[in-house]
Design a protein around this motif. Structure first.
Motif, short mmCIF file in Angstrom:
data_model
loop_
_atom_site.label_atom_id
_atom_site.label_comp_id
_atom_site.label_asym_id
_atom_site.label_seq_id
_atom_site.Cartn_x
_atom_site.Cartn_y
_atom_site.Cartn_z
N ASP A 21 0.85 -1.19 0.00
CA ASP A 21 0.00 0.00 0.00
C ASP A 21 0.89 1.24 0.00
OD1 ASP A 21 -1.94 1.89 0.26
OD2 ASP A 21 -2.82 1.08 2.11
N GLU A 22 0.68 2.13 -0.98
CA GLU A 22 1.51 3.33 -1.10
C GLU A 22 1.21 4.35 0.00
OE1 GLU A 22 0.92 4.93 -4.97
OE2 GLU A 22 1.82 3.21 -5.98
N CYS A 23 0.06 4.25 0.62
CA CYS A 23 -0.31 5.22 1.66
C CYS A 23 0.43 4.98 2.97
CB CYS A 23 -1.81 5.16 1.92
SG CYS A 23 -2.79 5.69 0.51
N PHE A 24 0.83 3.75 3.23
CA PHE A 24 1.49 3.39 4.49
C PHE A 24 3.00 3.32 4.29
CE2 PHE A 24 3.22 0.13 7.36
CZ PHE A 24 2.87 0.68 8.59
N LYS A 25 3.73 3.92 5.23
CA LYS A 25 5.19 3.87 5.17
C LYS A 25 5.73 3.65 6.58
CE LYS A 25 9.19 6.46 3.57
NZ LYS A 25 9.65 7.73 2.99
N GLU A 26 6.56 2.61 6.72
CA GLU A 26 7.20 2.33 8.01
C GLU A 26 8.55 3.02 8.03
OE1 GLU A 26 8.99 -1.46 10.49
OE2 GLU A 26 7.58 -1.84 8.88
N ILE A 27 8.68 4.03 8.89
CA ILE A 27 9.93 4.77 9.01
C ILE A 27 10.93 3.97 9.85
CG2 ILE A 27 10.98 6.95 9.73
CD1 ILE A 27 8.92 7.25 7.47
N SER A 28 10.45 3.44 10.95
CA SER A 28 11.24 2.57 11.85
C SER A 28 10.24 1.64 12.52
CB SER A 28 12.00 3.42 12.87
OG SER A 28 11.11 3.98 13.82
N PRO A 29 10.69 0.68 13.33
CA PRO A 29 9.73 -0.22 13.99
C PRO A 29 8.74 0.49 14.93
CG PRO A 29 11.90 -1.20 14.04
CD PRO A 29 12.07 0.20 13.51
N VAL A 30 9.01 1.74 15.29
CA VAL A 30 8.10 2.47 16.18
C VAL A 30 7.61 3.77 15.58
CG1 VAL A 30 9.05 1.46 18.30
CG2 VAL A 30 10.02 3.57 17.38
N SER A 31 7.87 4.01 14.30
CA SER A 31 7.47 5.27 13.65
C SER A 31 6.88 4.98 12.28
CB SER A 31 8.68 6.19 13.53
OG SER A 31 8.33 7.40 12.95
N PHE A 32 5.70 5.59 12.00
CA PHE A 32 4.97 5.31 10.77
C PHE A 32 4.42 6.60 10.17
CE2 PHE A 32 4.32 2.08 13.97
CZ PHE A 32 4.85 0.96 13.37
N GLN A 33 4.18 6.54 8.87
CA GLN A 33 3.48 7.61 8.17
C GLN A 33 2.32 7.00 7.42
OE1 GLN A 33 6.24 9.60 5.55
NE2 GLN A 33 6.84 11.06 7.13
N TYR A 34 1.20 7.72 7.42
CA TYR A 34 0.04 7.26 6.66
C TYR A 34 -0.54 8.44 5.90
CZ TYR A 34 -4.09 4.73 5.28
OH TYR A 34 -5.07 4.12 4.53
N ARG A 35 -0.64 8.28 4.58
CA ARG A 35 -1.20 9.34 3.74
C ARG A 35 -2.70 9.14 3.60
NH1 ARG A 35 0.80 8.38 -1.31
NH2 ARG A 35 -1.19 7.59 -2.03
N VAL A 36 -3.45 10.17 3.93
CA VAL A 36 -4.91 10.15 3.80
C VAL A 36 -5.25 10.92 2.53
CG1 VAL A 36 -7.08 10.81 4.87
CG2 VAL A 36 -5.17 10.07 6.30
N GLY A 37 -5.81 10.24 1.54
CA GLY A 37 -6.13 10.86 0.26
C GLY A 37 -5.10 10.51 -0.80
N GLU A 38 -5.45 10.85 -2.03
CA GLU A 38 -4.55 10.58 -3.16
C GLU A 38 -3.50 11.68 -3.28
OE1 GLU A 38 -4.64 7.79 -4.98
OE2 GLU A 38 -6.26 7.16 -3.64
N LEU A 39 -2.41 11.39 -3.99
CA LEU A 39 -1.32 12.36 -4.14
C LEU A 39 -1.77 13.66 -4.80
CD1 LEU A 39 1.67 10.10 -5.18
CD2 LEU A 39 1.45 11.41 -3.09
N ASP A 40 -2.65 13.56 -5.79
CA ASP A 40 -3.08 14.77 -6.51
C ASP A 40 -4.25 15.48 -5.84
OD1 ASP A 40 -4.82 12.72 -7.03
OD2 ASP A 40 -5.02 13.13 -9.17
N ASP A 41 -4.75 14.94 -4.72
CA ASP A 41 -5.86 15.54 -4.00
C ASP A 41 -5.35 16.73 -3.18
OD1 ASP A 41 -8.19 16.11 -2.70
OD2 ASP A 41 -8.32 14.23 -1.58
N THR A 42 -6.02 17.88 -3.29
CA THR A 42 -5.58 19.07 -2.55
C THR A 42 -5.88 18.95 -1.07
OG1 THR A 42 -7.69 20.17 -2.98
CG2 THR A 42 -5.88 20.60 -4.52
N LYS A 43 -6.76 18.02 -0.70
CA LYS A 43 -7.10 17.84 0.72
C LYS A 43 -6.41 16.62 1.32
CE LYS A 43 -11.40 20.36 0.67
NZ LYS A 43 -12.74 20.44 1.22
N ALA A 44 -5.41 16.11 0.66
CA ALA A 44 -4.65 14.98 1.18
C ALA A 44 -3.63 15.46 2.21
CB ALA A 44 -3.94 14.26 0.04
N PHE A 45 -3.29 14.59 3.16
CA PHE A 45 -2.29 14.92 4.18
C PHE A 45 -1.63 13.64 4.67
CE2 PHE A 45 -6.43 14.62 6.21
CZ PHE A 45 -6.21 13.79 7.31
#
Length: 198
Positions: A21-45
């Motif tokens: 899944d491109e929205c989920f990214k594991e930075i380290s075993p205790v740190s994560f990033q999750y993208r809400v919305g599509e890349l081209d969406d202006t309301k994505a974060f």
């Protein structure tokens, strides 16, 4: 179970659910990033989550510090973080990351309802830079000028070897034919004049 065992189990579950899944990214075993919305969406974060040592007994640290979020105003960021933290507080003591990701996805519109894009572009009023960038026109040659240039040069655009030498044979024949130039000084003067003419 200890906090570390709970974290390891939840990490395995997150890896299996969000594998590829491109929205989920594991930075380290205790740190994560999750993208809400599509890349081209202006309301994505992108939400940043970091587990403290006592997670899941304590809520994860939540932030919106990713560069992707620069276009979101700080007020909107604070509202998003506070609402996601409320959801985290309601789920203390259990694995909550999947729940938080899905809640943020479902409530993206309400989280970004006050969103006013922040303009970060720099506008330059430097007119001298645009004037300097104008293309300089090449000097236009007539056909006869081009013909003369090509006659004087070889296929590489270079003048042939010895193009600036005087034609010694013409000078000598002129010297011997013309009895007017009998002295050496007169001959040298005539030689210089011939070289400048050729």
């Amino acid at each position: 179970m200890t906090a570390n065992e709970d974290q390891e189990m939840e990490l395995e579950v997150l890896r299996s659910i969000y594998e590829g899944d491109e929205c989920f990214k594991e930075i380290s075993p205790v740190s994560f990033q999750y993208r809400v919305g599509e890349l081209d969406d202006t309301k994505a974060f992108i939400l940043d989550f970091t587990w403290p040592e006592s997670y899941p007994a304590t809520a994860p640290q939540i932030s919106l510090v990713a560069f992707f979020n620069n276009r979101i105003s700080s007020l909107t960021k604070q509202q998003i973080v506070s609402k996601v933290e409320e959801q985290a507080e309601a789920s203390l003591g259990e694995a909550m990351m999947y729940t938080l990701f899905e809640w943020a996805k479902e409530n993206q519109e309400s989280l970004m309802e006050d969103h006013q894009p922040v303009v970060t572009a720099v506008i330059s009023n430097d007119t001298t830079a645009t004037e300097g960038k104008k293309k300089d026109k090449k000097e236009q040659l007539t056909k006869s000028q081009k013909r003369r240039i090509t006659c004087r040069t070889d296929n590489k655009g270079e003048m042939p070897r010895g193009w600036d030498w005087c034609d010694v044979i013409k000078v000598r024949s002129f010297y011997f034919v013309s009895p007017l130039y009998s002295t050496r000084w007169q001959w040298l003067t005539m030689y210089k004049m011939t070289c400048s003419v050729i």
